[in-house]
Design a protein around this motif. Structure first.
Motif, PDB file in Angstrom:
ATOM      1  N   SER A 181       0.813  -1.218   0.000  1.00 40.62           N
ATOM      2  CA  SER A 181       0.000   0.000   0.000  1.00 40.62           C
ATOM      3  C   SER A 181       0.851   1.276   0.000  1.00 40.62           C
ATOM      4  CB  SER A 181      -0.895   0.008   1.244  1.00 40.62           C
ATOM      5  OG  SER A 181      -0.104   0.057   2.418  1.00 40.62           O
ATOM      6  N   THR A 182       0.233   2.334  -0.469  1.00 35.69           N
ATOM      7  CA  THR A 182       0.792   3.685  -0.375  1.00 35.69           C
ATOM      8  C   THR A 182       0.784   4.093   1.092  1.00 35.69           C
ATOM      9  OG1 THR A 182      -0.220   4.165  -2.500  1.00 35.69           O
ATOM     10  CG2 THR A 182       0.416   6.063  -1.139  1.00 35.69           C
ATOM     11  N   VAL A 183       1.893   4.665   1.587  1.00 36.71           N
ATOM     12  CA  VAL A 183       1.923   5.159   2.964  1.00 36.71           C
ATOM     13  C   VAL A 183       2.053   6.682   2.945  1.00 36.71           C
ATOM     14  CG1 VAL A 183       3.100   5.091   5.203  1.00 36.71           C
ATOM     15  CG2 VAL A 183       3.017   3.022   3.797  1.00 36.71           C
ATOM     16  N   VAL A 184       1.089   7.362   3.589  1.00 33.59           N
ATOM     17  CA  VAL A 184       1.100   8.822   3.661  1.00 33.59           C
ATOM     18  C   VAL A 184       1.153   9.257   5.120  1.00 33.59           C
ATOM     19  CG1 VAL A 184      -0.179  10.946   3.170  1.00 33.59           C
ATOM     20  CG2 VAL A 184      -0.225   9.070   1.541  1.00 33.59           C
ATOM     21  N   ASP A 185       2.111  10.110   5.436  1.00 34.03           N
ATOM     22  CA  ASP A 185       2.237  10.635   6.794  1.00 34.03           C
ATOM     23  C   ASP A 185       1.373  11.883   6.935  1.00 34.03           C
ATOM     24  OD1 ASP A 185       2.975  11.395   9.303  1.00 34.03           O
ATOM     25  OD2 ASP A 185       5.140  11.377   8.931  1.00 34.03           O
ATOM     26  N   LEU A 186       0.369  11.785   7.816  1.00 31.06           N
ATOM     27  CA  LEU A 186      -0.509  12.932   8.066  1.00 31.06           C
ATOM     28  C   LEU A 186      -0.232  13.525   9.442  1.00 31.06           C
ATOM     29  CD1 LEU A 186      -3.931  11.635   6.697  1.00 31.06           C
ATOM     30  CD2 LEU A 186      -2.372  13.257   5.623  1.00 31.06           C
ATOM     31  N   SER A 187       0.837  13.082  10.086  1.00 29.32           N
ATOM     32  CA  SER A 187       1.155  13.617  11.415  1.00 29.32           C
ATOM     33  C   SER A 187       1.975  14.898  11.279  1.00 29.32           C
ATOM     34  CB  SER A 187       1.925  12.576  12.235  1.00 29.32           C
ATOM     35  OG  SER A 187       3.233  12.411  11.736  1.00 29.32           O
ATOM     36  N   THR A 188       2.360  15.224  10.045  1.00 31.12           N
ATOM     37  CA  THR A 188       3.160  16.421   9.781  1.00 31.12           C
ATOM     38  C   THR A 188       2.265  17.517   9.180  1.00 31.12           C
ATOM     39  OG1 THR A 188       3.670  15.408   7.660  1.00 31.12           O
ATOM     40  CG2 THR A 188       5.318  15.182   9.385  1.00 31.12           C
ATOM     41  N   GLU A 189       2.777  18.738   9.130  1.00 28.62           N
ATOM     42  CA  GLU A 189       2.028  19.891   8.593  1.00 28.62           C
ATOM     43  C   GLU A 189       1.520  19.606   7.180  1.00 28.62           C
ATOM     44  OE1 GLU A 189       1.656  24.358   9.492  1.00 28.62           O
ATOM     45  OE2 GLU A 189       1.956  22.580  10.693  1.00 28.62           O
ATOM     46  N   VAL A 190       2.463  19.259   6.291  1.00 27.35           N
ATOM     47  CA  VAL A 190       2.101  18.931   4.909  1.00 27.35           C
ATOM     48  C   VAL A 190       2.120  17.413   4.765  1.00 27.35           C
ATOM     49  CG1 VAL A 190       2.726  19.248   2.477  1.00 27.35           C
ATOM     50  CG2 VAL A 190       3.263  21.042   4.145  1.00 27.35           C
ATOM     51  N   PRO A 191       1.066  16.813   4.204  1.00 22.55           N
ATOM     52  CA  PRO A 191       1.058  15.364   4.015  1.00 22.55           C
ATOM     53  C   PRO A 191       2.274  14.916   3.196  1.00 22.55           C
ATOM     54  CG  PRO A 191      -1.077  16.305   3.468  1.00 22.55           C
ATOM     55  CD  PRO A 191      -0.147  17.457   3.691  1.00 22.55           C
ATOM     56  N   THR A 192       2.893  13.835   3.619  1.00 21.51           N
ATOM     57  CA  THR A 192       4.106  13.380   2.949  1.00 21.51           C
ATOM     58  C   THR A 192       3.967  11.932   2.503  1.00 21.51           C
ATOM     59  OG1 THR A 192       5.374  14.836   4.395  1.00 21.51           O
ATOM     60  CG2 THR A 192       6.622  13.189   3.170  1.00 21.51           C
ATOM     61  N   LEU A 193       4.271  11.697   1.245  1.00 26.55           N
ATOM     62  CA  LEU A 193       4.259  10.335   0.707  1.00 26.55           C
ATOM     63  C   LEU A 193       5.536   9.632   1.147  1.00 26.55           C
ATOM     64  CD1 LEU A 193       3.053   8.174  -1.238  1.00 26.55           C
ATOM     65  CD2 LEU A 193       4.323   9.295  -3.074  1.00 26.55           C
ATOM     66  N   LEU A 194       5.379   8.588   1.982  1.00 26.49           N
ATOM     67  CA  LEU A 194       6.542   7.856   2.481  1.00 26.49           C
ATOM     68  C   LEU A 194       6.834   6.617   1.642  1.00 26.49           C
ATOM     69  CD1 LEU A 194       5.938   7.849   6.354  1.00 26.49           C
ATOM     70  CD2 LEU A 194       7.263   9.482   4.997  1.00 26.49           C
ATOM     71  N   ARG A 195       5.773   6.008   1.097  1.00 22.84           N
ATOM     72  CA  ARG A 195       5.956   4.812   0.259  1.00 22.84           C
ATOM     73  C   ARG A 195       4.906   4.844  -0.843  1.00 22.84           C
ATOM     74  NH1 ARG A 195       5.265  -1.211   2.702  1.00 22.84           N
ATOM     75  NH2 ARG A 195       3.060  -0.617   2.652  1.00 22.84           N
ATOM     76  N   PRO A 196       5.331   4.802  -2.111  1.00 24.45           N
ATOM     77  CA  PRO A 196       4.350   4.822  -3.205  1.00 24.45           C
ATOM     78  C   PRO A 196       3.708   3.447  -3.367  1.00 24.45           C
ATOM     79  CG  PRO A 196       6.577   4.673  -4.103  1.00 24.45           C
ATOM     80  CD  PRO A 196       6.725   4.719  -2.608  1.00 24.45           C
ATOM     81  N   GLY A 197       2.447   3.435  -3.788  1.00 24.25           N
ATOM     82  CA  GLY A 197       1.734   2.167  -3.960  1.00 24.25           C
ATOM     83  C   GLY A 197       0.550   2.345  -4.874  1.00 24.25           C
ATOM     84  N   GLY A 198      -0.471   1.520  -4.671  1.00 22.13           N
ATOM     85  CA  GLY A 198      -1.631   1.465  -5.564  1.00 22.13           C
ATOM     86  C   GLY A 198      -2.418   2.766  -5.648  1.00 22.13           C
ATOM     87  N   ILE A 199      -2.471   3.537  -4.569  1.00 24.77           N
ATOM     88  CA  ILE A 199      -3.037   4.889  -4.657  1.00 24.77           C
ATOM     89  C   ILE A 199      -1.865   5.788  -5.058  1.00 24.77           C
ATOM     90  CG2 ILE A 199      -4.203   6.754  -3.421  1.00 24.77           C
ATOM     91  CD1 ILE A 199      -5.918   4.188  -3.803  1.00 24.77           C
ATOM     92  N   THR A 200      -1.929   6.323  -6.277  1.00 27.79           N
ATOM     93  CA  THR A 200      -0.741   6.985  -6.834  1.00 27.79           C
ATOM     94  C   THR A 200      -0.585   8.406  -6.302  1.00 27.79           C
ATOM     95  OG1 THR A 200      -1.975   7.884  -8.704  1.00 27.79           O
ATOM     96  CG2 THR A 200      -1.034   5.681  -8.987  1.00 27.79           C
ATOM     97  N   TYR A 201       0.601   8.952  -6.509  1.00 27.99           N
ATOM     98  CA  TYR A 201       0.867  10.349  -6.146  1.00 27.99           C
ATOM     99  C   TYR A 201      -0.153  11.273  -6.802  1.00 27.99           C
ATOM    100  CZ  TYR A 201       3.013  14.937  -6.209  1.00 27.99           C
ATOM    101  OH  TYR A 201       3.219  16.280  -6.099  1.00 27.99           O
TER     102      TYR A 201
END
Ligand code: TXA
Ligand code: MG
Length: 345
Positions: A181-201
């Motif tokens: 899966s795609t991993v997105v960090d929402l604990s930071t000010e701006v959402p950050t893509l940590l690992r790309p996956g099936g939900i694309t950038y």
């Protein structure tokens, strides 16, 4: 029910038995829409500890917690969900998107590798969802492979790596996306893509407006940095036994280079696109899929790496692909599989 070295192989009609084992703190691998996961009760520190032991996974690499209903996120996280989190959940859950949020006290530190955040996802797979519901607990589940090996997209991959080490695997056939899966960090000010996956950038950007990409996502050199935000990024991953070389660039230059390299080897495998498979005169050629159908390719890459291991080739040469859409996730995994042995043509 079949069995291999004491590991039970359940069919999809035996989910109740699988859930009983999970409730007893045992490890059960199960299919999701991405790859097979190795599940344990995420709230039971001892059960989670045994995941790390079975996989040989470093203790500072946190796990994803899988839920079957959106409400379950409340127990795992603190505070209210941000508007960004709500939008992503509405649009992409259930699905291959993992959200990193501030964790609650309920989640043991071992599950999150000591971090104050927790990664949560709701898989889009009927067996996974049913299993979580029957177990009545959220399931911590990393990919069900030995640490460092290609992720499992078939139950037989799980058995090859973990038979004798885990209580059971639920056999649900081949998974549907083939990369995690795609991993997105929402604990930071701006959402950050940590690992790309099936939900694309591109899909994330459409919903969120701005998304940062962690530098490690597109890295072409090993990120040994201890500061890696997602600790999973700093270890060698997805590696078969053979040496892997990834050739990047324009398709025609790639194929020329692979042909040249293959001619110098006697026991070589080539992972080719369907469009170029007939070009190669040397080596064992396996087709990843069509350049016009990246889902076909993402579904096959880990399986082919394992197939080449079975054949005992010394070297695997892989055609690089464009990084748009699912291509970003595919290239991220292939670069890691190659241990960052990359030739830019
Ligand atoms: O598709 C998937 O996500 C599969 C299936 C089984 O759901 N699971 C999976 O888990 O890929 P795993 O453990 O192989 O990868 C988890 C990734 C790692 O890169 C880890 O570092 C990151 O998620 N991660 C987990 N918790 C995190 C956190 N609190 N902060 C940042 N990264 C986190
Ligand atoms: Mg993994």
């Amino acid at each position: 029910m079949r069995e291999k070295n004491g590991t039970k192989i359940f069919s999809k009609t035996e989910l109740k038995e699988a859930a009983d084992l999970l409730q007893k703190g045992k490890l059960v691998a199960f299919p999701t829409e991405t790859v097979y996961g190795l599940g344990a009760n995420a709230l039971d520190g001892e059960a989670v500890q045994s995941i790390f032991a079975a996989k040989g996974r470093p203790a500072d690499n946190p796990l994803i917690v899988h839920i079957a209903r959106q409400e379950e996120i409340k127990e795992l996280t603190t505070g209210n969900l941000s508007p960004q989190a709500q939008k992503l959940i509405k649009r992409f859950w259930p699905g291959p998107l993992t959200l990193v949020l501030k964790k609650s006290e309920e989640v043991p530190e071992i599950t999150t590798g000591g971090l104050d955040t927790v990664a949560v996802r709701m898989p889009k797979h009927s067996l996974a969802l049913k299993l979580i519901e029957l177990a009545e607990v959220p399931l911590a589940a990393p990919s069900a492979n030995l640490s460092g090996r290609p992720s499992p997209t078939l139950a037989e991959h799980v058995i090859a790596d973990l038979a004798g080490e885990i209580a059971a695997v639920v056999d649900g056939g081949q998974t549907g996306i083939g990369v995690e899966s795609t991993v997105v960090d929402l604990s930071t000010e701006v959402p950050t893509l940590l690992r790309p996956g099936g939900i694309t950038y591109e899909m994330l950007e459409e919903v969120l407006g701005t998304v940062e990409i962690d530098p490690a996502v597109k890295a072409k050199v090993n990120q040994e940095s201890k500061e890696a935000i997602s600790p999973g990024m700093k270890y060698r991953h997805y590696a078969p036994q053979a040496e892997v070389i990834l050739v990047e660039g324009e398709a025609e230059a790639i194929t020329d280079k692979i042909q040249e390299l293959a001619a110098q080897e006697s026991n070589v495998g080539i992972m080719a696109s369907r469009e170029y498979q007939d070009f190669y005169q040397q080596g064992i050629v396996k087709v990843m899929g069509s350049r016009d159908d990246l889902t076909e390719i993402s579904n096959n890459i880990f399986k082919l790496l394992r197939e080449f291991d079975k054949l005992g080739v010394d070297k695997i040469l892989i055609e690089g692909l464009p990084e748009h859409g699912l291509g970003l996730a595919i290239m991220n995994r292939l670069r890691k599989s190659a241990g960052y042995q990359i030739i830019d043509t």
